[in-house]
Design an enzyme around this catalytic site. Sequence first.
Site, PDB file in Angstrom:
ATOM      1  CD  GLN A 161      -3.020  -1.000   2.238  1.00  0.00           C
ATOM      2  OE1 GLN A 161      -2.854  -1.191   3.137  1.00  0.00           O
ATOM      3  NE2 GLN A 161      -4.477  -0.324   1.959  1.00  0.00           N
ATOM      4  CB  SER A 162       0.783   4.221  -2.389  1.00  0.00           C
ATOM      5  OG  SER A 162       0.599   3.248  -3.177  1.00  0.00           O
ATOM      6  CB  THR A 163       0.221   6.741   1.846  1.00  0.00           C
ATOM      7  OG1 THR A 163      -1.077   6.375   1.774  1.00  0.00           O
ATOM      8  CG2 THR A 163       0.658   7.548   0.489  1.00  0.00           C
TER       9      THR A 163
END
Length: 687
Positions: free
Chosen positions: A19-21
Amino acid sequence: MNKITSDHLSRSAYVYVRQSTPDQLVNNPESRRRQYALATRAQLLGWENVIVIDDDLGRSGGGTARPGFERLLTAICTGSAGAVLAVEASRLARNGRDWHTLLEFCTLVNSLIIDEDGVYDPKLTNDRLLLGMKGTFSELELTILRQRSQEALRLKAVRGDLHTSVAVGYVRSSDDRLELDPDRRVREALHLAFRKFAEFGSVRQVAIWLCDNGIKMPIVVYGPRGRMVEWRLPRYNTIHRLLTNPIYAGAYVFGRTGSQVRIEAGRKLVTRNVRRTQKDWEVLIRGHHDGYISWQDYENNQRTINGNANMKGAMVPGSVRNGGGLLVGLLRCGRCGRKLKVQHNGLRGVARYLCNDASVNHGRRTKCIAFGNVRIDAAVSAEVLSVIAPLGLDAALQAIADRERAGRERLQHIELALEQARYEAARAHRQYDAVDPENRLVAGDLERRWNERLAEVARLEDDLRIARDKQPPTLTDAERAEILGLGTDVERLWSHPAASAATRKRILRAVLEEIIVTVEPRILHLKLHWKGGDHTALEVVKNRAGQHRWKTDASTEQLICDLARLLPDGSIASVLNRLGTRTAKGNTWTQQRVCVFRNDHNIPVYRDGERAERGELILHEAASRLGLSKMTVVRLIKDGILPAKQSCVGAPYVIREIDLNRQEVRHAVTNGRAVSQDPRQRSFDYQ
């Protein structure tokens, strides 16, 4: 056609989770559950050994370094990966370089790529084409989403309506505008910090003063109950953020920080929160809301903070300190243009200015210039005092007002804290009264909270009582008149013992931009650059080689020369001390100091029998020769009958031996003389 073969199943299946953040980790758990569920699907497809790689949770797939992705590529290259599973292509990579590197490695070692839609073999042309399109769309999707969101944020920021967070001291109104915090304690604490910085001119000194006085500052914390204001003793960073945030000057700013991208070890490395200069801010709207200070005060504060930075070479003057040398940070070499450094020589304010950068950093064999600080400090101070003298009375009035306000500041802060603590205690009391007493699980905790609030009230009441006892008394008329008198005599105020070197330096820096110094053999040429743009030329005479300010005056030197022909060093010291004469440094005389002075000035020491060789007598010796008392000899000397020489009051009379045989002296000894010139006073003859 079944693309999964026994060769694939004999190796491991790798499930890649990303997941990116960090925000997605907190707020999007369903996406993470879907990705972890791929491990079950791999088992259903026939793999016995399934490995989950989730090292990149919270990391972007846009080309930055990802340890989990590197681990996946290593497993593929070693041939231990039979398949790579991901929810979609965007989880594996959001840039073409990583995506096509993954496809190439999977093709070489015969590994499959599996997502929720199907199974893909990169060796097959159609699958390779489809995977390539998926990677391109993934990269395009990220670019479009980023561009769209950033442009929306920018347009909202241009209007001054974008508020990602609200600084302490402000609240967001119902119509999404910034307003001053209605809490008076918060406002007064922020005003106090700004006033103290205007007084001290140093972020560190403000933090130290607040901590020494036990004054807490408000900070914003975010938790399950949303935005909350807590009170803590300040740190340096707390005060620095407060003073450097333009929101407190009533300005709306967007784009104060940015990001820098560079290539390191073949990977994109993004450095975020890089400070930008004011001219590079994307949005700056002055007068956007009510401020705690004006924009001019904000800019002055930034210049002061930037100028306080030390170890910056010739760029800034540096912070104000209590060491010697009032012109530190203002002097610049007229030969090379570098800032002069200072060497301290003790605790008396003595220092030496020098420009040695040429010899230290540029291989030169000599220094540009070097000279002492005493004369140049005095000359520049006198010039500045002549300019600011008309403002002395205003400064005295301001000092009286500041003294009266300083005594109220801490008292007012404690009173506001006590008022808030009493409210919290009353609120805890109401909560305790509202609960069923038999419900001890709740009542016990509420009782504990109530007791804590009451203890805080008692502590603040004690602090308030102590602060009132330490309150400085009101100025009397005499003290007020003395302060006003100092305001009209700026020179006496400048040299007052209570005036610190740091205060003098701040005054000089307030009116002077810099001073250019050039040196000739016997003179210093100064060009004073004032803040307003004017220039003043000064000339200061340098000391000769070996000359310094600790020089005994000529009269004392001559006196010691005369006394050295009559008395030993210890007796000379006694005579000088009785006269109140001091050394050049203000010390009393001792036998050792007299001896050192004689040696430095080539004055011979007194020898026993030296007066007899010159035919000279002192008072008691002359009295013994004449058969008179010492007081009678003194009267003969004062009447001019007996010639004598005295170097100073308290020094011995020097009488020549041949003068004892003078006719008038013999006549006075034989016939006697009246003690007084008054004819009514006569001598008694005793039978």
